[in-house]
Write an enzyme that holds these catalytic residues in place. Structure first.
Site, mmCIF file in Angstrom:
data_model
loop_
_atom_site.group_PDB
_atom_site.id
_atom_site.type_symbol
_atom_site.label_atom_id
_atom_site.label_comp_id
_atom_site.label_asym_id
_atom_site.label_seq_id
_atom_site.Cartn_x
_atom_site.Cartn_y
_atom_site.Cartn_z
ATOM 1 N N SER A 47 27.490 11.567 37.131
ATOM 2 C CA SER A 47 27.537 12.891 37.732
ATOM 3 C C SER A 47 28.660 12.996 38.755
ATOM 4 O O SER A 47 28.999 14.090 39.185
ATOM 5 C CB SER A 47 26.203 13.205 38.401
ATOM 6 O OG SER A 47 25.852 12.163 39.271
ATOM 7 N N HIS A 59 27.768 15.049 30.707
ATOM 8 C CA HIS A 59 26.875 15.120 31.874
ATOM 9 C C HIS A 59 25.730 16.106 31.612
ATOM 10 O O HIS A 59 25.942 17.304 31.509
ATOM 11 C CB HIS A 59 27.669 15.541 33.121
ATOM 12 C CG HIS A 59 26.838 15.547 34.351
ATOM 13 N ND1 HIS A 59 26.982 16.475 35.351
ATOM 14 C CD2 HIS A 59 25.815 14.736 34.742
ATOM 15 C CE1 HIS A 59 26.099 16.227 36.308
ATOM 16 N NE2 HIS A 59 25.381 15.196 35.959
ATOM 17 N N GLU A 103 27.967 19.246 30.677
ATOM 18 C CA GLU A 103 29.375 19.276 31.061
ATOM 19 C C GLU A 103 30.104 18.223 30.222
ATOM 20 O O GLU A 103 29.723 17.043 30.247
ATOM 21 C CB GLU A 103 29.532 18.970 32.553
ATOM 22 C CG GLU A 103 28.979 20.091 33.438
ATOM 23 C CD GLU A 103 29.055 19.777 34.929
ATOM 24 O OE1 GLU A 103 29.327 20.709 35.697
ATOM 25 O OE2 GLU A 103 28.836 18.622 35.324
ATOM 26 N N ASN A 109 27.857 19.826 40.242
ATOM 27 C CA ASN A 109 27.607 19.069 41.471
ATOM 28 C C ASN A 109 28.625 19.368 42.564
ATOM 29 O O ASN A 109 28.325 19.261 43.751
ATOM 30 C CB ASN A 109 27.544 17.571 41.183
ATOM 31 C CG ASN A 109 26.198 17.172 40.610
ATOM 32 O OD1 ASN A 109 25.251 17.949 40.672
ATOM 33 N ND2 ASN A 109 26.109 15.993 40.058
HETATM 34 N N1 3HC Z 1 10.614 17.138 31.134
HETATM 35 C C1 3HC Z 1 10.487 17.955 30.069
HETATM 36 N N2 3HC Z 1 10.037 19.217 30.137
HETATM 37 C C2 3HC Z 1 9.717 19.687 31.349
HETATM 38 C C3 3HC Z 1 9.834 18.902 32.512
HETATM 39 C C4 3HC Z 1 10.296 17.581 32.368
HETATM 40 N N3 3HC Z 1 10.469 16.775 33.414
HETATM 41 N N4 3HC Z 1 9.453 19.654 33.571
HETATM 42 C C5 3HC Z 1 9.103 20.859 33.078
HETATM 43 N N5 3HC Z 1 9.286 20.870 31.758
HETATM 44 C C6 3HC Z 1 9.068 22.010 30.855
HETATM 45 C C7 3HC Z 1 7.623 22.399 30.821
HETATM 46 O O1 3HC Z 1 6.921 21.655 29.844
HETATM 47 C C8 3HC Z 1 7.706 23.863 30.482
HETATM 48 O O2 3HC Z 1 7.917 24.008 29.080
HETATM 49 P P1 3HC Z 1 7.236 25.243 28.293
HETATM 50 O O3 3HC Z 1 7.761 26.489 28.928
HETATM 51 O O4 3HC Z 1 7.723 25.042 26.888
HETATM 52 O O5 3HC Z 1 5.771 25.062 28.495
HETATM 53 C C9 3HC Z 1 8.985 24.338 31.155
HETATM 54 O O6 3HC Z 1 9.757 23.147 31.390
HETATM 55 C C10 3HC Z 1 8.719 25.013 32.464
HETATM 56 O O7 3HC Z 1 7.958 24.134 33.250
HETATM 57 P P2 3HC Z 1 6.863 24.584 34.300
HETATM 58 O O8 3HC Z 1 6.246 25.892 33.855
HETATM 59 O O9 3HC Z 1 5.942 23.447 34.547
HETATM 60 O O10 3HC Z 1 7.624 24.750 35.654
HETATM 61 P P3 3HC Z 1 8.821 25.684 36.038
HETATM 62 O O11 3HC Z 1 8.783 26.975 35.326
HETATM 63 O O12 3HC Z 1 8.828 25.630 37.512
HETATM 64 O O13 3HC Z 1 10.118 24.915 35.490
HETATM 65 C C11 3HC Z 1 11.898 23.436 35.890
HETATM 66 C C12 3HC Z 1 10.381 23.607 35.850
HETATM 67 C C13 3HC Z 1 12.481 23.648 34.504
HETATM 68 C C14 3HC Z 1 12.157 22.016 36.351
HETATM 69 C C15 3HC Z 1 12.489 24.514 36.875
HETATM 70 O O14 3HC Z 1 11.813 24.442 38.107
HETATM 71 C C16 3HC Z 1 13.960 24.345 37.118
HETATM 72 O O15 3HC Z 1 14.784 24.783 36.332
HETATM 73 N N6 3HC Z 1 14.320 23.732 38.255
HETATM 74 C C17 3HC Z 1 15.721 23.472 38.628
HETATM 75 C C18 3HC Z 1 16.166 22.226 37.935
HETATM 76 C C19 3HC Z 1 17.604 21.930 38.239
HETATM 77 O O16 3HC Z 1 18.281 22.574 39.013
HETATM 78 N N7 3HC Z 1 18.077 20.874 37.584
HETATM 79 C C20 3HC Z 1 19.418 20.392 37.809
HETATM 80 C C21 3HC Z 1 19.390 19.346 38.843
HETATM 81 S S1 3HC Z 1 21.013 18.716 39.173
HETATM 82 C C22 3HC Z 1 21.249 17.571 38.007
HETATM 83 O O17 3HC Z 1 20.398 17.271 37.176
HETATM 84 C C23 3HC Z 1 22.579 16.921 38.011
HETATM 85 C C24 3HC Z 1 22.480 15.490 38.401
HETATM 86 O O18 3HC Z 1 23.738 14.937 38.276
HETATM 87 C C25 3HC Z 1 22.004 15.308 39.808
#
Ligand code: 3HC
Length: 295
Positions: free
Chosen positions: A120, A141, A153, A191
């Site tokens: 990342s 990524h 990415e 990021n």
């Molecule tokens: N693995 C797989 N599926 C998952 C999951 C996981 N860890 N967490 C949630 N899900 C799925 C659920 O099963 C659900 O699926 P469905 O709609 O088919 O039933 C769907 O995602 C939505 O989950 P929830 O209803 O439980 O919860 P939310 O609606 O709050 O969604 C989230 C959860 C998708 C994690 C949402 O909160 C989100 O988009 N958060 C932001 C995540 C983000 O910004 N990620 C990027 C981080 S930065 C990064 O990764 C870069 C790295 O380099 C640091």
């Protein structure tokens, strides 16, 4: 040029397991490698659990789950990745560890194999240069949680060939993802923008702009972000956030990328977020509450 049929994923942590899952779900023969059987079992177990939950919720056919698992195998031996067409490295964000690994893989892989890294923030160019195939080296990524987040990415270095880039781009599409093209700058697009925001939220808390919960609520409801910055930090992992900030600060030497003292202390104390049960929030009860470290 042969097409991609077999994918090797190195690392079955939070990112590696998600990447392995989406590759297998897209029909690729996928082999994921961890350093020991315990870590491998944990990672593969998490994939199974997630697929089972999706079946229970009626979101996935049982046959599709079984087909995905049928395409997925685990190993603790790098030699089992010797006939892959594409390798995706997803180990710890440590350049020396990555270079050592890539050197071994480079020596044992066929000429046509494309190498990629899920880094990342580290320099893809430096990783490519550690192999004899910098033209067949690209960044891929993914975002956490990999099965849900649509973005990939695709990072091109000055040495990446057009053919390699195009194939990596098409590969990301074949996983059902939306690829974007990035140059090899630390943090790429997401990021570069997201990390200073998260670090600034911590600095704001240190300066007293609001409580952890109020800052999270404000950013969630005031901007429509799915998570506030502290919930997101715990979700990404505060160890990961700390490593990324250190790497980006080292690259750009700009204050906005510098890890705030509080983040460093939480990292040192083992408050790494959800993965350790405590970060900005404590996850041991039914509902998360603000953790003792930041009360
Ligand atoms: N693995 C797989 N599926 C998952 C999951 C996981 N860890 N967490 C949630 N899900 C799925 C659920 O099963 C659900 O699926 P469905 O709609 O088919 O039933 C769907 O995602 C939505 O989950 P929830 O209803 O439980 O919860 P939310 O609606 O709050 O969604 C989230 C959860 C998708 C994690 C949402 O909160 C989100 O988009 N958060 C932001 C995540 C983000 O910004 N990620 C990027 C981080 S930065 C990064 O990764 C870069 C790295 O380099 C640091």
């Amino acid at each position: 040029m042969s097409s991609i049929q077999k994918v090797g994923v190195v690392g079955c942590g939070l990112m590696g397991r998600g990447i392995a899952q989406v590759c297998a779900a897209a029909g690729y023969d996928t082999v994921v490698r961890e350093v020991n059987q315990d870590l491998l079992d944990t990672g593969l177990g998490a994939i199974r659990k997630q697929l089972d939950r999706a079946v229970e919720k009626g979101k996935l056919e049982a046959e599709v789950r079984d087909a995905t698992l049928g395409k997925l195998s685990g190993t603790v031996s790098l030699e089992d990745l010797a006939d892959c067409d594409l390798i995706i490295e997803a180990i710890v964000e440590n350049i020396e560890a990555k270079k050592d690994l890539l050197g071994v893989l480079d020596r044992q892989s066929p000429e046509h194999t494309i190498f990629s890294s899920n880094t990342s923030s580290l320099t893809v160019t430096e990783m490519g240069a550690a192999t004899d195939r910098p033209d067949r080296f690209v960044g891929l990524h993914f975002f956490n949680p990999v099965p849900v987040m649509k973005l990939v990415e695709v990072v091109r270095t000055g040495s990446t060939s057009q053919d390699t880039f195009d194939r990596a781009f098409e590969f990301a599409k074949s996983l059902g993802k939306v690829p974007v093209a990035c140059r090899d700058n630390s943090g790429f697009i997401v990021n570069r923008l997201l990390v200073p925001y998260m670090l600034d939220a911590i600095r704001g808390f240190e300066e007293g702009i609001g409580s952890i919960e109020d800052i999270d609520t404000a950013m969630k409801l005031g901007t429509g972000y799915p998570m506030g910055p502290f919930v997101l930090g715990d979700f990404v992992g505060l160890d990961t956030l700390y490593y990324i900030a250190e790497i980006m600060f080292d690259e750009y030497r700009e204050k906005r990328f510098a890890p705030p003292p509080l983040l460093k202390r939480m990292y040192l104390a083992g408050y790494h977020g959800r993965k350790t049960g405590k970060g900005f929030y404590d996850y041991s009860g039914d509902e998360p509450v603000v953790s003792d470290f930041v009360l």
